[in-house]
Design an enzyme around this catalytic site. Structure first.
Site, PDB file in Angstrom:
ATOM      1  N   ASP A 125       4.429   5.554  -8.554  1.00 43.95           N
ATOM      2  CA  ASP A 125       3.016   5.808  -8.281  1.00 43.95           C
ATOM      3  C   ASP A 125       2.292   5.935  -9.611  1.00 43.95           C
ATOM      4  O   ASP A 125       2.896   6.241 -10.644  1.00 43.95           O
ATOM      5  CB  ASP A 125       2.837   7.139  -7.535  1.00 43.95           C
ATOM      6  N   ARG A 175       1.438  -2.240  -6.308  1.00 45.64           N
ATOM      7  CA  ARG A 175       0.523  -1.696  -5.304  1.00 45.64           C
ATOM      8  C   ARG A 175      -0.868  -1.626  -5.932  1.00 45.64           C
ATOM      9  O   ARG A 175      -1.034  -1.067  -7.025  1.00 45.64           O
ATOM     10  CB  ARG A 175       0.959  -0.289  -4.907  1.00 45.64           C
TER      11      ARG A 175
HETATM   12  C1  LIG Z   1      -0.158   3.559   0.434  1.00 46.52           C
HETATM   13  C2  LIG Z   1      -1.079   4.175  -0.561  1.00 46.52           C
HETATM   14  C3  LIG Z   1      -0.590   4.546  -1.795  1.00 46.52           C
HETATM   15  C4  LIG Z   1      -1.436   5.092  -2.750  1.00 46.52           C
HETATM   16  N1  LIG Z   1      -0.950   5.358  -4.000  1.00 46.52           N
HETATM   17  C5  LIG Z   1      -1.779   5.820  -4.941  1.00 46.52           C
HETATM   18  C6  LIG Z   1      -1.337   5.977  -6.288  1.00 46.52           C
HETATM   19  O1  LIG Z   1      -0.194   5.659  -6.652  1.00 46.52           O
HETATM   20  N2  LIG Z   1      -2.223   6.471  -7.192  1.00 46.52           N
HETATM   21  C7  LIG Z   1      -3.516   6.802  -6.851  1.00 46.52           C
HETATM   22  O2  LIG Z   1      -4.268   7.238  -7.706  1.00 46.52           O
HETATM   23  N3  LIG Z   1      -3.952   6.645  -5.582  1.00 46.52           N
HETATM   24  C8  LIG Z   1      -3.131   6.165  -4.632  1.00 46.52           C
HETATM   25  N4  LIG Z   1      -3.593   5.978  -3.360  1.00 46.52           N
HETATM   26  C9  LIG Z   1      -4.941   6.490  -2.975  1.00 46.52           C
HETATM   27  C10 LIG Z   1      -5.999   5.423  -3.201  1.00 46.52           C
HETATM   28  O3  LIG Z   1      -6.155   5.191  -4.577  1.00 46.52           O
HETATM   29  C11 LIG Z   1      -7.363   5.841  -2.587  1.00 46.52           C
HETATM   30  O4  LIG Z   1      -7.818   7.002  -3.198  1.00 46.52           O
HETATM   31  C12 LIG Z   1      -7.301   6.085  -1.088  1.00 46.52           C
HETATM   32  O5  LIG Z   1      -6.452   5.187  -0.453  1.00 46.52           O
HETATM   33  C13 LIG Z   1      -8.701   5.929  -0.459  1.00 46.52           C
HETATM   34  O6  LIG Z   1      -9.197   4.661  -0.731  1.00 46.52           O
HETATM   35  P1  LIG Z   1      -9.443   3.512   0.355  1.00 46.52           P
HETATM   36  O7  LIG Z   1      -9.063   2.212  -0.240  1.00 46.52           O
HETATM   37  O8  LIG Z   1      -8.785   3.824   1.623  1.00 46.52           O
HETATM   38  O9  LIG Z   1     -10.996   3.436   0.493  1.00 46.52           O
HETATM   39  P2  LIG Z   1     -12.122   4.484   0.861  1.00 46.52           P
HETATM   40  O10 LIG Z   1     -13.368   3.751   0.594  1.00 46.52           O
HETATM   41  O11 LIG Z   1     -11.902   5.806   0.195  1.00 46.52           O
HETATM   42  O12 LIG Z   1     -11.933   4.706   2.411  1.00 46.52           O
HETATM   43  C14 LIG Z   1     -12.023   3.621   3.311  1.00 46.52           C
HETATM   44  C15 LIG Z   1     -12.267   4.100   4.705  1.00 46.52           C
HETATM   45  O13 LIG Z   1     -11.140   4.850   5.143  1.00 46.52           O
HETATM   46  C16 LIG Z   1     -11.619   6.080   5.673  1.00 46.52           C
HETATM   47  N5  LIG Z   1     -10.687   7.135   5.421  1.00 46.52           N
HETATM   48  C17 LIG Z   1     -10.123   7.430   4.256  1.00 46.52           C
HETATM   49  N6  LIG Z   1      -9.344   8.515   4.416  1.00 46.52           N
HETATM   50  C18 LIG Z   1      -9.476   8.879   5.739  1.00 46.52           C
HETATM   51  C19 LIG Z   1      -8.959   9.904   6.533  1.00 46.52           C
HETATM   52  N7  LIG Z   1      -8.144  10.799   6.039  1.00 46.52           N
HETATM   53  N8  LIG Z   1      -9.277   9.953   7.814  1.00 46.52           N
HETATM   54  C20 LIG Z   1     -10.065   9.047   8.343  1.00 46.52           C
HETATM   55  N9  LIG Z   1     -10.619   8.053   7.657  1.00 46.52           N
HETATM   56  C21 LIG Z   1     -10.322   7.987   6.359  1.00 46.52           C
HETATM   57  C22 LIG Z   1     -12.886   6.373   4.929  1.00 46.52           C
HETATM   58  O14 LIG Z   1     -13.658   7.253   5.672  1.00 46.52           O
HETATM   59  C23 LIG Z   1     -13.494   5.008   4.798  1.00 46.52           C
HETATM   60  O15 LIG Z   1     -14.245   4.677   5.897  1.00 46.52           O
HETATM   61  C24 LIG Z   1      -2.787   5.355  -2.418  1.00 46.52           C
HETATM   62  C25 LIG Z   1      -3.275   4.962  -1.181  1.00 46.52           C
HETATM   63  C26 LIG Z   1      -2.458   4.366  -0.263  1.00 46.52           C
HETATM   64  C27 LIG Z   1      -3.030   3.900   1.037  1.00 46.52           C
END
Ligand SMILES: Cc1cc2nc3c(=O)[nH]c(=O)nc-3n(C[C@H](O)[C@H](O)[C@H](O)COP(=O)(O)OP(=O)(O)OC[C@H]3O[C@@H](n4cnc5c(N)ncnc54)[C@H](O)[C@@H]3O)c2cc1C
Length: 302
Positions: A125, A175
């Site tokens: 990560d 990723r």
């Molecule tokens: C598999 C995976 C691995 C990851 N690994 C890392 C990593 O190694 N390092 C790192 O810094 N970050 C990591 N992340 C977090 C990532 O960087 C984002 O902060 C996070 O995924 C939110 O971004 P998004 O692309 O979903 O978009 P966003 O624009 O934040 O969200 C998109 C949509 O999803 C909805 N949503 C988001 N969370 C929720 C919730 N809990 N309940 C309901 N709706 C929700 C939002 O409301 C929005 O409508 C990871 C995420 C995933 C999915």
């Protein structure tokens, strides 16, 4: 953000752990390995694969880094014994990157080597900006010896574009995520979604063009559409990329993509260090709290 989530964030540290756990429960499999394994089994039954994450980060004691190594080895043993479709994701600071690079390398080398015996895969990560160089160095050094290791990039980090060539050189398994998880100064990271949403598809495109395997990790329908647009233009087959989502978030979207025939992997965190992880996620996305509240009396993740 609603009044309740505002109050929750404001007073988070004063809230007793059992109450926080009620909220966190939706986003973590539980506190024990068995809890994680149970969730992975359920996902596999639905044609969804997983990546198991033993919660823990920013470790300052060497002993705890060895504990992390042992816990992850047990997770790999269990995945193998149960015949599950799951790999593992680790945080380098859980393995000692904050103590010394050498300690972290030694631990992660042993884990990747252990995973190799099972033909399993370890993803590094990506954490906050002080650890990006160390994580990529770790990745490069391990990748020279192993093919079962991958890493991640965050679209909000300004320097990310200059890291792509290195990842392409190693034909990395990457990723791609938005980031925005760790608060970073403006000099380091874009501060709003607008810029991040622009750069995200570019990262996917450049990595796929360079022959990397890409995991598009997002719950954002627009980024999913952008991923599919790039994949289509480049003629990438379904086995050349995957989607990833976090456990507990939008299982409807997850199932839609799976039913369309796309590979989907769910990030399944578990462990006794659930408190710090949950606080970080609630702070990052206070809407989670409203979301949990609206569903708390209805159903948990399927
Ligand atoms: C598999 C995976 C691995 C990851 N690994 C890392 C990593 O190694 N390092 C790192 O810094 N970050 C990591 N992340 C977090 C990532 O960087 C984002 O902060 C996070 O995924 C939110 O971004 P998004 O692309 O979903 O978009 P966003 O624009 O934040 O969200 C998109 C949509 O999803 C909805 N949503 C988001 N969370 C929720 C919730 N809990 N309940 C309901 N709706 C929700 C939002 O409301 C929005 O409508 C990871 C995420 C995933 C999915």
């Amino acid at each position: 953000m609603g009044i309740f989530s505002n109050l929750f964030i404001y007073g988070m540290h004063a809230i007793p752990k059992p109450i926080v756990y009620v909220f966190a429960r939706r986003y973590i499999a539980g506190t024990e390995l068995n809890d994680g394994i149970k969730v992975v089994k359920g996902l596999n039954r639905r044609n969804v694969c997983a990546t198991l994450d033993v919660l823990g980060e920013s470790v300052t004691e060497e002993k705890k880094t060895r504990d992390a190594l042992e816990e992850y080895k047990k997770a790999l043993d269990a995945i193998e014994e149960e015949g599950l479709d799951s790999n593992i994701s680790i945080k380098p600071t859980h393995f000692g990157l904050g103590i010394s690079y050498e300690l972290c390398y030694e631990n992660v080398y042993e884990l990747v080597n252990y995973a190799k015996r099972y033909n399993n895969f370890v993803r590094l990560d990506i954490e906050d900006s002080p650890y990006i160089d160390g994580t990529f160095k770790l990745y490069r050094e391990l990748r020279k010896k192993f093919d079962n290791v991958g890493t991640a990039v965050q679209a909000y980090i300004r320097r990310v574009i200059s890291d792509l060539d290195m990842l392409v050189d190693y034909k990395a398994n990457v990723r791609v995520c938005k980031g925005l998880t760790y608060p970073e100064p403006r000099s380091i990271a874009y501060q709003t979604k607008r810029e991040v949403d622009k750069i995200y598809p570019y990262l996917i495109e450049k990595l796929l063009r360079g022959g990397c395997y890409v995991a598009s990790a997002t719950h954002d329908e627009l980024m999913i559409a952008e991923t599919l647009r790039v994949v289509d233009i480049l003629g990438i087959k379904n086995d050349g990329f995957e989607f990833q989502m976090l456990y507990g978030v939008d299982s409807e979207l997850r199932d839609i993509l799976v039913n369309m025939g796309y590979k989907m992997r769910i990030y399944v965190p578990f462990g006794r260090e659930w408190h710090a992880y949950s606080m970080r996620r609630f702070r990052k996305n206070p809407r989670m709290i409203n979301y949990v509240f609206s569903t708390i009396f209805t159903r948990y993740e399927k």
